[in-house]
Motif scaffolding. Structure first.
Motif, mmCIF file in Angstrom:
data_model
loop_
_atom_site.group_PDB
_atom_site.id
_atom_site.type_symbol
_atom_site.label_atom_id
_atom_site.label_comp_id
_atom_site.label_asym_id
_atom_site.label_seq_id
_atom_site.Cartn_x
_atom_site.Cartn_y
_atom_site.Cartn_z
ATOM 1 N N ILE A 432 0.834 -1.199 0.000
ATOM 2 C CA ILE A 432 0.000 0.000 0.000
ATOM 3 C C ILE A 432 0.868 1.248 0.000
ATOM 4 O O ILE A 432 0.627 2.210 -0.744
ATOM 5 C CB ILE A 432 -0.946 0.001 1.213
ATOM 6 C CG1 ILE A 432 -1.945 -1.154 1.106
ATOM 7 C CG2 ILE A 432 -1.692 1.328 1.323
ATOM 8 C CD1 ILE A 432 -2.733 -1.406 2.366
ATOM 9 N N GLN A 435 2.462 1.879 -3.320
ATOM 10 C CA GLN A 435 1.520 2.474 -4.266
ATOM 11 C C GLN A 435 1.293 3.954 -3.960
ATOM 12 O O GLN A 435 1.218 4.788 -4.867
ATOM 13 C CB GLN A 435 0.197 1.709 -4.226
ATOM 14 C CG GLN A 435 -0.757 2.082 -5.363
ATOM 15 C CD GLN A 435 -2.014 1.225 -5.380
ATOM 16 O OE1 GLN A 435 -2.143 0.273 -4.617
ATOM 17 N NE2 GLN A 435 -2.942 1.572 -6.250
ATOM 18 N N LEU A 436 1.199 4.297 -2.674
ATOM 19 C CA LEU A 436 1.031 5.698 -2.297
ATOM 20 C C LEU A 436 2.230 6.538 -2.729
ATOM 21 O O LEU A 436 2.093 7.723 -3.054
ATOM 22 C CB LEU A 436 0.857 5.822 -0.777
ATOM 23 C CG LEU A 436 -0.525 5.596 -0.195
ATOM 24 C CD1 LEU A 436 -0.474 5.644 1.326
ATOM 25 C CD2 LEU A 436 -1.524 6.637 -0.709
ATOM 26 N N SER A 440 1.080 7.611 -9.471
ATOM 27 C CA SER A 440 -0.371 7.453 -9.619
ATOM 28 C C SER A 440 -1.102 7.459 -8.294
ATOM 29 O O SER A 440 -2.295 7.784 -8.227
ATOM 30 C CB SER A 440 -0.674 6.153 -10.371
ATOM 31 O OG SER A 440 -0.136 5.044 -9.674
ATOM 32 N N ILE A 442 -3.137 6.275 -4.929
ATOM 33 C CA ILE A 442 -4.306 5.399 -4.779
ATOM 34 C C ILE A 442 -5.552 6.245 -4.931
ATOM 35 O O ILE A 442 -5.730 7.250 -4.221
ATOM 36 C CB ILE A 442 -4.309 4.704 -3.406
ATOM 37 C CG1 ILE A 442 -3.091 3.775 -3.274
ATOM 38 C CG2 ILE A 442 -5.595 3.908 -3.208
ATOM 39 C CD1 ILE A 442 -2.976 3.099 -1.926
ATOM 40 N N SER A 443 -6.433 5.859 -5.844
ATOM 41 C CA SER A 443 -7.629 6.647 -6.137
ATOM 42 C C SER A 443 -8.894 5.966 -5.637
ATOM 43 O O SER A 443 -8.973 4.739 -5.571
ATOM 44 C CB SER A 443 -7.741 6.905 -7.643
ATOM 45 O OG SER A 443 -6.643 7.651 -8.114
ATOM 46 N N THR A 448 -7.505 11.223 -5.233
ATOM 47 C CA THR A 448 -6.260 10.480 -5.369
ATOM 48 C C THR A 448 -5.367 10.818 -4.197
ATOM 49 O O THR A 448 -5.076 11.993 -3.939
ATOM 50 C CB THR A 448 -5.535 10.825 -6.685
ATOM 51 O OG1 THR A 448 -6.366 10.432 -7.793
ATOM 52 C CG2 THR A 448 -4.206 10.087 -6.776
ATOM 53 N N THR A 450 -1.680 10.356 -2.233
ATOM 54 C CA THR A 450 -0.278 10.034 -2.419
ATOM 55 C C THR A 450 0.461 10.269 -1.114
ATOM 56 O O THR A 450 -0.114 10.760 -0.135
ATOM 57 C CB THR A 450 0.365 10.903 -3.525
ATOM 58 O OG1 THR A 450 0.563 12.241 -3.029
ATOM 59 C CG2 THR A 450 -0.493 10.947 -4.779
ATOM 60 N N LEU A 473 -8.431 5.272 4.347
ATOM 61 C CA LEU A 473 -7.798 4.374 3.386
ATOM 62 C C LEU A 473 -7.338 3.085 4.069
ATOM 63 O O LEU A 473 -7.569 1.976 3.565
ATOM 64 C CB LEU A 473 -6.606 5.077 2.732
ATOM 65 C CG LEU A 473 -5.637 4.187 1.932
ATOM 66 C CD1 LEU A 473 -6.334 3.595 0.721
ATOM 67 C CD2 LEU A 473 -4.400 4.980 1.517
ATOM 68 N N LYS A 477 -8.604 -0.864 3.441
ATOM 69 C CA LYS A 477 -7.702 -1.964 3.096
ATOM 70 C C LYS A 477 -7.852 -3.121 4.089
ATOM 71 O O LYS A 477 -7.763 -4.288 3.709
ATOM 72 C CB LYS A 477 -6.258 -1.471 3.040
ATOM 73 C CG LYS A 477 -5.994 -0.466 1.929
ATOM 74 C CD LYS A 477 -6.286 -1.054 0.553
ATOM 75 C CE LYS A 477 -5.982 -0.078 -0.565
ATOM 76 N NZ LYS A 477 -6.286 -0.640 -1.909
#
Length: 506
Positions: A432, A435-436, A440, A442-443, A448, A450, A473, A477
């Motif tokens: 996770i 990705q943050l 891009s 996480i949307s 979005t 970051t 968020l 998850k």
């Protein structure tokens, strides 16, 4: 046939138009089907963990932050499928910290350009939270500052232990694990281990807060899991991201120094070039970069790297002193030698990156700053980070970051193995965070998130702990992992319902 279809349509419209007093069934689930807990039992949920479980945010623990902690969000969803009451040891106010404490300070707020404390005028708030025990037991057992072994350590809730746990521990001699088990939970969450490396990282690896040995972590985590799963209890666990990917370590670039005057650049390049020459003469690699001067063009951005101490380097104070004596005299050369013996410029490459702490921003001083105590005639060496090296506690070097990675990887092997062996839901927090940290992010829900400091929306003003939306968020998850493992269909929360920053007054 057509008449039958019309009749069915009329009947369905009749049911839709029922009175407000009649119950309307809504399926707030991931699949549109009736909500179910699957094979999990959420009737008694207890959360064990550290500051993330507690809802710590903006460098403090306070009521509104606690309300948005990920376990509290989970409990709200669990309540839809039989989850019971979920209690939290709330602080006394929204200031943060403890009354009269200079160690546990009030929360931060954003003043338009940088974080500031709510204790600053005109907000001048003082915490009313004391260390007085609250009595009773609490489902949210997130303890700010807790490391893995602290949760199984007797006395951690005493005056000599942790003040947050002191407020809700059942006794001074108990353990956090014992108080959790005493509640006979039907479901648990455990996310612990971040502080086992975080303290080392936030002190720049200076040795004052060492990394927890893997054997110690393994023993503590094994003890936690073995008791939590007793009787077939179900739960969810999470692994650990690399803490140096948090905004606290990435917000300040390694080259924040603007171009200096041409005269200063010439002087510094002469100095650093002389030291590099001394290094080469001793078959050692160069340590210093070429300093860029301000060209006078407002559209040009000149950026020079920070000057830092790296204690892993061979100390070449004697060689520097000898090489610079002709230029600065014996006393001046000896001073520079002691200053630069283990100094170098910070680096930022894929395989060799230093991390400048968020708190180091306040230490960096402009080239014209005068450092107290410098020998006469050596005022040139007065600017911290430019000519006066930042000390070990201000920077996490690439070598220290590697130590954190090695420890974190070992912890994560233990966590994953425990989840697999005991049939627990597993949250890949490391993935996770990766990705943050990507471009891009996480949307979801039109937003979005970051890992960018302040503007990314996922982290609070301390650069370590999540913002309200960041906690949402995390909760989502956790819900995804629980649904996947136990067959529940609980829907996540909307990011639209959670703010990015807390206002100065709550």
């Amino acid at each position: 046939m057509i008449k039958n279809i019309k009749w069915l349509l009329l009947v369905s419209l009749t049911f839709v138009a029922c009175s407000e007093d009649e119950e309307v069934v809504k399926y707030d689930s991931t699949d549109g089907l009736p909500l179910t807990s699957g094979t999990a039992d959420f009737s008694k949920y207890v959360a064990l963990g550290d500051s993330f479980a507690a809802g710590f945010s903006d460098n403090a623990l306070f009521i509104e932050g606690q309300k948005g902690a990920y376990p509290n969000i989970l409990a709200q969803r669990f309540a839809l499928v039989g989850g019971g009451a979920f209690t939290t040891p709330f602080m006394a106010d929204n200031v943060g910290g403890f009354a009269g404490s200079t160690t546990f300070t009030p929360r931060l707020y954003f003043n338009g350009s940088a974080p500031a404390s709510v204790a600053s005028p005109p907000f001048n708030q003082v915490s009313t939270t004391t260390l007085a025990p609250l009595g009773g037991s609490f489902n949210n057992m997130g303890i700010p500052g807790a490391k893995s072994f602290h949760l199984v350590a007797p006395g951690y809730g005493s005056a000599a232990g942790n003040p947050y746990f002191l407020r809700f521990a059942s006794s001074a001699s108990t353990t956090a694990l014992a108080d959790a088990i005493a509640q006979d939970p039907s479901f648990f969450s455990l996310w612990i281990g971040g502080n086992d490396v975080l303290g080392y990282a936030t002190t720049g690896g200076d040795g004052s807060n060492p990394i927890t040995p893997t054997a110690t972590f393994d023993g503590a985590y094994g003890a936690l899991i073995s008791q939590l799963v007793t009787g077939g209890r179900k739960g969810v666990v999470a692994n650990l991201p690399y803490v140096n990917t948090l905004p606290f370590f990435t917000a300040i670039p390694t080259n924040p120094i603007p171009g200096v005057s041409p005269a200063q650049a010439t002087q510094l390049n002469q100095l650093f070039g002389g030291i590099n020459a001394a290094l080469a003469a001793n078959s050692l690699p160069s340590r210093f970069s070429t300093i860029v001067a301000d060209d006078g063009n407002p559209s040009t951005v000149e950026a020079n790297p920070l000057l830092i101490v790296d204690e892993s380097l061979i100390n070449i104070s004697t060689q520097i002193t000898a090489a610079l004596t002709p230029l600065y005299g014996p006393a001046g050369a000896a001073f520079i030698g002691s200053l630069y013996g283990q100094a170098r410029h910070s680096r930022n490459t894929v395989d060799d990156r230093d991390f400048i702490l968020l708190t180091t921003r306040a230490l960096i001083t402009p080239p014209n700053n005068i450092q107290p105590g410098l020998p006469p005639g050596l005022e040139t060496f007065s600017a911290r980070g430019v000519t006066y090296p930042l000390q070990d506690s201000a920077v996490l070097t690439a070598a220290e970051a590697l130590e954190i990675k090695v420890a974190t990887d070992a912890y994560n092997v233990t966590i994953q193995a425990a989840a697999t062996a005991n049939g627990l839901a597993f949250v890949d927090a490391k993935a996770i965070m990766t990705q943050l940290s990507s471009a891009s992010g996480i949307s979801g829900n039109g937003f979005t998130l970051t890992s960018a400091f302040v503007t990314g929306g996922a982290f609070s003003l301390d650069g370590v702990h999540p913002s309200p939306r960041g906690y949402a968020l995390i909760a989502n998850k956790f819900l995804e992992a629980i649904n996947f493992k136990y067959g529940s269909n609980l829907k996540g929360v909307s990011y639209n319902d959670y703010r990015i920053l807390f206002p100065p007054i709550l």
